[in-house]
Write a protein that holds these residues in place. Structure first.
Motif, short mmCIF file in Angstrom:
data_model
loop_
_atom_site.label_atom_id
_atom_site.label_comp_id
_atom_site.label_asym_id
_atom_site.label_seq_id
_atom_site.Cartn_x
_atom_site.Cartn_y
_atom_site.Cartn_z
N ASP B 379 44.18 -60.93 4.78
CA ASP B 379 45.07 -59.73 4.33
C ASP B 379 45.40 -58.78 5.60
OD1 ASP B 379 45.17 -60.00 1.61
OD2 ASP B 379 43.13 -59.20 1.44
N VAL B 380 44.34 -58.67 6.41
CA VAL B 380 44.22 -57.94 7.65
C VAL B 380 45.66 -58.56 8.63
CG1 VAL B 380 43.15 -57.37 9.42
CG2 VAL B 380 42.02 -57.24 7.65
N ILE B 381 45.43 -59.85 8.63
CA ILE B 381 46.36 -60.47 9.61
C ILE B 381 47.82 -60.55 9.17
CG2 ILE B 381 47.16 -62.92 10.74
CD1 ILE B 381 44.16 -63.53 10.50
N VAL B 382 48.05 -60.81 7.87
CA VAL B 382 49.39 -60.52 6.99
C VAL B 382 49.71 -59.03 7.37
CG1 VAL B 382 50.66 -60.60 5.13
CG2 VAL B 382 49.11 -62.45 5.60
N GLY B 383 49.14 -58.15 7.07
CA GLY B 383 49.46 -56.82 7.35
C GLY B 383 49.73 -56.54 8.65
N LEU B 384 48.90 -56.92 9.81
CA LEU B 384 49.23 -56.69 10.98
C LEU B 384 50.68 -57.39 11.54
CD1 LEU B 384 45.84 -57.13 12.86
CD2 LEU B 384 47.03 -55.13 12.81
N VAL B 385 50.78 -58.60 11.11
CA VAL B 385 51.99 -59.28 11.60
C VAL B 385 53.21 -58.64 10.88
CG1 VAL B 385 53.25 -61.57 11.35
CG2 VAL B 385 50.77 -61.58 11.89
N LEU B 386 53.24 -58.42 9.64
CA LEU B 386 54.34 -57.67 9.09
C LEU B 386 54.70 -56.46 9.69
CD1 LEU B 386 54.02 -58.65 5.36
CD2 LEU B 386 55.63 -59.19 6.87
N GLY B 387 53.52 -55.51 9.91
CA GLY B 387 53.80 -54.25 10.49
C GLY B 387 54.29 -54.40 11.83
N LEU B 388 53.95 -55.30 12.67
CA LEU B 388 54.40 -55.50 13.86
C LEU B 388 55.95 -56.05 14.01
CD1 LEU B 388 51.24 -56.80 15.96
CD2 LEU B 388 52.45 -54.81 16.15
N LEU B 389 55.88 -57.04 13.18
CA LEU B 389 57.38 -57.68 13.27
C LEU B 389 58.43 -56.80 12.86
CD1 LEU B 389 58.67 -60.54 13.13
CD2 LEU B 389 58.45 -60.50 10.62
N PHE B 390 58.37 -55.82 11.63
CA PHE B 390 59.10 -55.11 11.18
C PHE B 390 59.37 -53.93 12.27
CE2 PHE B 390 58.76 -57.12 7.19
CZ PHE B 390 60.00 -57.13 6.55
#
Lengths: 233, 861
Positions: B379-390
């Protein structure tokens, strides 16, 4: 023969700016019509002329912001035409200083940092940078205002900081576009005196664009431009 | 001297300028970080909440004994005592233990401070349990006080509850819990409160001895499954050993039963809600997307605000790539800090969303309850990656814009708006619209449980939304051109001329709004179409006078059913003319699950009213197959719209059903095949009804009959058509709660984006405003002109967004719904809502313009 060649090379090295046969058009309007200009190291030249005569275009071409249609420009012996955008920026960063009418100091940096920043851009080592900036502040008479942000300085003080910034990396050429245009007479005089002293001390060529005849008194030569050509030299 | 590297320059610019700007506008950047945090938090929160709400169907072994290894089940998920007898030889093997389990949903009523609470009642063979090798190793113990564990068995109707549940219901040892199950109101007595120091037990779990629970659920002799626990616990990871055990179990297994590794069951249930969760994920991605849009607007505003500074840097020789990297790094830092904060925000949002989603899962899929929210490293990784990507995607355009800033020598000449020049070119927009059309040709992706994911439909929606957003600037210019001749005063003429000019920033502001408007308009239509269709379906389909079902259990999958004896008793009521009794169970087609119903087929075919897609008799029943009336979803899922055969696994082997007619049904997305009740009983070995529709002799006594039955059968829900409709529409509204909430978030963010966009527009026009001021343009005129500019943007966004929204509505109704659920909906265009929406957008645009101009003016002072 050898002596002649040595003299020739020496002279060539001393040329800070050499514009030869420069032409530039915008659409059907010819703005520069074959300009020839040479400024030696330490020489101060005033460029005058009415609006629309091509002064700004010439200045922009010298900076590498605009490209010539024809002719060449050499700054410190380096020809600008043919350089890529990044290379032009490097020339501008290392060989030129610019003094604007409206100062253009960076608002988030204090006076010292504004000057130091230009030295950092050319990779000057920290000790040397601090020494150089401190020395320049002494020369421009603002040692007591070094840690003030630009909006806490008067117009004259801001322009003096801008002059220090233009000179800190020891460029070959300083371009000053109406540097006293936004200042009162007294401040203007201080700025002009400073430009004269520093360019002489540091052997930096100065191209001063101005409408004010009084400003030209610090210059060795006055050039007038009209309709894209140089009238007198 | 050695020139500093680009990285050093970027770092210098970040530390000396960017972060100093942050410091001087601390509140602004905290807000931006908050926006990213809410976006990432909404995504993470919904992800966690939907997982917690839809995956809590924990087996006994997961709750109590740690882990079982295999499950023995029947295709309809019901085993009879006869099946257990057949397993007797299997139970003798020393390598494993068999634990028979019965499980049912019951509703505790008026116990302690709780009015109603759904409980999971699990019955176990406690004698078998006593021998389990795992139990001794668990921290969980039934009681210290019982020296003799045979005392666990207790007396009839006695159960054990966990400490959490006991606290919630405020019951202690010896207290009664009143509950509803199988249509009966009954009581169970708390024998023990399970010692659960680690809090492992779910708060809805009630355990009892097998016969006790069978009695409590009125399901004598029934089991749900038999769990198999291997003896050598240290070999649980040994796949070869487990393979051998599975092989041996299969050899001894009766043919009507199936064996599967325990984890498959979790996967099956997970697959059942996969489409639901995926839809939620897509919706929650919108939260991040709109957050990114705000970041884009804010960073763009920062570029505009810092334009002079950038120009000075350019004149000092800072090259474009360094500026680009600096602005991208700014977006990166915003994204990083925001995403980290988003993990915490997600936890808070998950707490709020989980019960809402659990209610939806309860209503649509299977009985579930809220399990403790778990935050996994994924969850943490997906959230971070999506937040950073967007965030970085959002930072890309402003960063690119920054690099286009000319040196100060050129900038000083006047207003500068290089901006997003591609917004002026219609090619990309038109290309996306065409691409969306092509995407419609893609077939749907078939998911694990047999549900379809309309990939092409979603792609088309994305392409159309972004394509029309790119083209919306042209709509703005076009509209302003039409209106311009009618603008007389200087204020209106100024506003109109600026809109007609259509700067990149005006276009960007319209584009952001169009995305939100089109999505909301599309959703309006889908929800209205859905509501309209269901109401129409109700009008036609539900013609009986009273409807009776098990009380308290709402889930389509919670098939306790009604005790047959109770049903027989009820049907003796003197006012009943005809009773349409329905029985259902899950059945296993080749892929996924579906519902098999046992009905009075003759009544359904000849007398019951339906919305028929294919009239009964219009399809030829295949020889040797059982005739069935199938729902549209069933027909589409199994490709029998024009007739054919579908094989289903039943306890008596594989059976073939063939449709003789197809009816519209909006009850579930798994589809339903209705066969004759007698055959259903033969196939499933059960006679438990799920509900009954009553036609009365004397309609004047409708209320009297209903009230009489309600008093006699308090464990049953007895409703007339109006009440049933209200319940169904309640479930419907429940289903769309998340959609509505996210639409609102989208709109709010779009308006915030409009405000930011207008700030940028005014910032960029500083010189124009200064000139106008010198010409005597008063502040109030400036504010009014800005208001009209905002209103114009609102109108253009409404026009472009509504057109796109209509296309989206069509797409949702005729492509996405049909492919996802197999439902044909009547397309309803809510004209009045769309018109009101237009008025709202214009008003909000005007208001945004006035507010932003007032603030801008105040700041300039």
């Amino acid at each position: 023969m050898m002596a002649f060649l040595n003299d020739h090379l020496k002279n060539k090295q001393k040329v800070a700016l050499h514009v030869s046969g420069a032409t530039k058009s915008f659409g059907k309007v010819d703005v520069l019509k074959g300009i020839d200009l040479k400024i030696l190291a330490g020489e101060r030249v005033a460029l005058m002329g009415p609006s629309g005569s091509g002064k700004s275009t010439l200045l922009n071409c010298v900076c590498g912001i605009e490209l010539l249609d024809g002719g060449t420009i050499h700054v410190g012996g380096q020809e600008l035409s043919g350089l890529k955008r990044g290379e032009l920026e490097k020339v501008r960063r290392e060989n030129m200083g610019y003094v604007f009418q409206s100062f253009h100091l960076l608002p988030t940096l204090n006076a010292f940092e504004n000057v130091e920043f230009a030295a950092q851009l050319v990779g000057m080592p920290k000790e040397q940078r601090i020494e150089k900036v401190t020395e320049l502040f002494e020369q421009v008479g603002l040692s007591h205002r070094m840690d003030h942000l630009p909006n806490a300085l008067s117009g004259g003080e801001r322009q003096r900081v801008a002059i220090a910034r233009a000179l800190v990396h020891q460029p070959r050429l300083v371009l000053a576009d109406e540097p006293t245009g936004s200042l009162d007479t007294e401040s203007g005089n201080q700025v002009l005196t400073l430009l004269k002293t520093l360019s002489a001390d540091l052997q930096v060529a100065l191209l001063l664009v101005t409408h004010d005849h009084d400003s030209t008194r610090i210059c060795d030569r006055v050039i007038t431009m009209k309709d894209g050509t140089l009238l007198a030299s | 001297m050695l020139s500093p590297s680009r990285f050093q320059l970027v770092w210098l610019l970040l530390t000396r300028m960017t972060f100093r700007h942050w410091r001087s506008k601390g509140g602004h950047y905290i807000l931006l970080i908050g926006i990213v945090a809410v976006g990432v938090g909404a995504f993470n929160g919904i992800r966690q909440a939907s997982r917690s709400a839809s995956e809590n169907f924990g087996l006994f072994n997961q709750a109590v004994s740690g882990q079982s290894d295999f499950l023995i089940e029947s295709p309809v998920q019901r085993l009879l005592e006869a099946d257990l007898v057949k397993l007797s030889t299997l139970g003798l093997d020393p390598d494993w233990h068999l634990v028979p389990v019965i499980e049912g949903s019951v509703t505790a009523v008026k116990t302690g401070g709780v009015d109603k609470k759904q409980l999971r009642l699990i019955g176990l063979d406690l004698l078998a349990l006593g021998n389990l090798p795992t139990l001794a190793q668990e921290s969980l113990r039934f009681s210290d006080e019982d020296a003799n564990w045979y005392d666990w068995l207790g007396h009839e109707n006695e159960v054990w509850v966990g400490q959490k549940l006991a606290d919630q219901l405020r019951v202690g040892v010896g207290d009664n819990i009143t509950f509803l199950a199988s249509g009966r109101l009954a009581k169970m007595k708390v024998r023990m409160i399970l010692n659960d120091p680690d809090g492992n037990l779910p708060d809805d779990l009630v355990l009892g001895d097998l016969p006790t629970v069978q009695s409590l659920l009125s399901r004598p002799g029934e089991l749900n499954r038999v769990e198999v626990v291997i003896n050598q616990l240290d070999r649980r990871e040994d796949t070869a050993y487990l393979g051998n055990i599975e092989k041996r179990l299969n050899q001894l297994l009766p043919v009507n039963l199936s064996l599967s590794p325990t984890q498959n069951r979790a996967a099956d249930r997970s697959a059942m809600t996969a489409a639901f969760r995926l839809n939620l994920t897509i919706l929650s991605l919108i939260a991040i997307l709109v957050g990114a849009y705000l970041i884009l607007q804010a960073l763009d505003a920062a570029v505009v605000r810092r334009r002079a500074e950038i120009a000075t840097l350019r004149s000092l020789g800072v090259d474009g790539s360094v500026l680009f990297a600096t602005y991208l790094m700014e977006a990166f830092v915003l994204g990083l800090v925001g995403s980290i904060a988003g993990v915490g925000v997600g936890q808070v949002l998950a707490l709020g969303a989980v019960s809402m989603l659990a209610d939806t899962v309860n209503a649509l899929y299977f009985a579930t309850s809220v399990e403790a929210l778990t935050l996994t490293s994924l969850d943490v990784i997906v959230g971070l990656v999506l937040g950073l990507l967007f965030s970085m995607l959002a930072g890309w355009l402003p960063a690119r814009d920054a690099t286009q800033t000319p040196p100060a020598q050129v900038l000083a000449r006047g207003d500068w708006s290089p901006g997003f020049s591609w917004l002026r070119k219609p090619k990309v927009g038109i290309g996306l619209l065409v691409l969306g059309g092509v995407a419609l040709l893609f077939p749907p992706f078939v998911m694990q449980a047999g549900s379809n994911m309309p990939v092409g439909g979603f792609l088309a929606a994305g392409c159309w939304i972004f394509g029309s957003a790119l083209l919306s600037g042209h709509v703005l210019v076009l509209l302003a051109g039409w209106v311009r001749p009618f603008c007389m005063g200087p204020v209106a003429r100024l506003a109109c001329s600026r809109l007609r000019d259509g700067s990149s920033r005006h276009r960007l502001a319209v584009a952001g709004l169009v995305v939100a408007v089109s999505m909301v308009t599309g959703m309006f239509q889908m929800i209205d179409s859905f509501r309209g269709t269901i109401e129409e379906w109700f009008d036609v389909r539900f013609q009986a006078d009273l409807y009776i079902s098990e009380s308290g259990v709402t889930g389509a999958g919670s098939v306790n059913g009604i005790d047959p004896k109770l049903m027989d008793e009820l049907l003796k009521d003197p006012n009943i003319k005809y009773a349409d009794v329905m029985r259902i169970c899950y059945a296993k087609p080749p892929k996924g699950v579906t519902v098999l119903a046992g009905v009075d087929l003759e009544h359904w075919r000849d007398r019951a009213r339906q919305i028929w897609l294919k009239m009964p008799g219009s399809l030829k029943v295949v020889d040797g197959a059982e005739p069935a009336l199938v729902s549209e979803t069933f027909a589409r899922r199994f490709g029998v719209l024009s007739g054919g055969v579908v094989e289903l696994e039943t306890p008596v082997g594989r059976k073939r059903v063939s449709p003789l007619g197809i009816f519209c049904d909006y009850g579930n997305e798994f589809g339903m095949a209705a066969i004759s009740a007698k055959v259903w009983t033969d196939w499933t070995g059960s006679n438990r009804p799920i509900n009954v529709s009553l036609f009365l002799k004397d309609l004047s006594k409708l209320q009297e009959t209903r009230d009489r039955l309600r008093i006699a059968y308090p464990g049953l829900d007895i409703r007339n058509e109006r009440e049933l409709r209200d319940v169904a529409l309640g479930i419907f509204e429940q289903t769309f709660q998340a959609t509505n909430a996210l639409s609102l978030i989208g709109l709010a963010v779009a308006f915030a984006g409009l405000l930011l966009g207008l700030f940028s527009i005014f910032d960029e026009s500083t010189q124009t405003w200064q000139t106008l001021k010198h010409l005597g343009f008063s502040t109030s005129r400036f504010v009014l002109a800005a208001g009209l500019e905002g209103a114009g943007i609102g109108v253009a966004a409404w026009v472009a967004g509504s057109i796109t929204g209509l296309a989206l509505g069509w797409l949702l109704v005729f492509v996405i719904n049909v492919q996802s659920f197999g439902w044909t909906l009547l397309w309803t265009v809510p004209v009045e809502s769309i018109l009101w929406f237009g008025a709202l957008l214009t008003g909000v645009g005007l208001f945004s313009g006035v507010i932003s101009a007032t603030y801008w003016n105040f700041r300039r002072r």
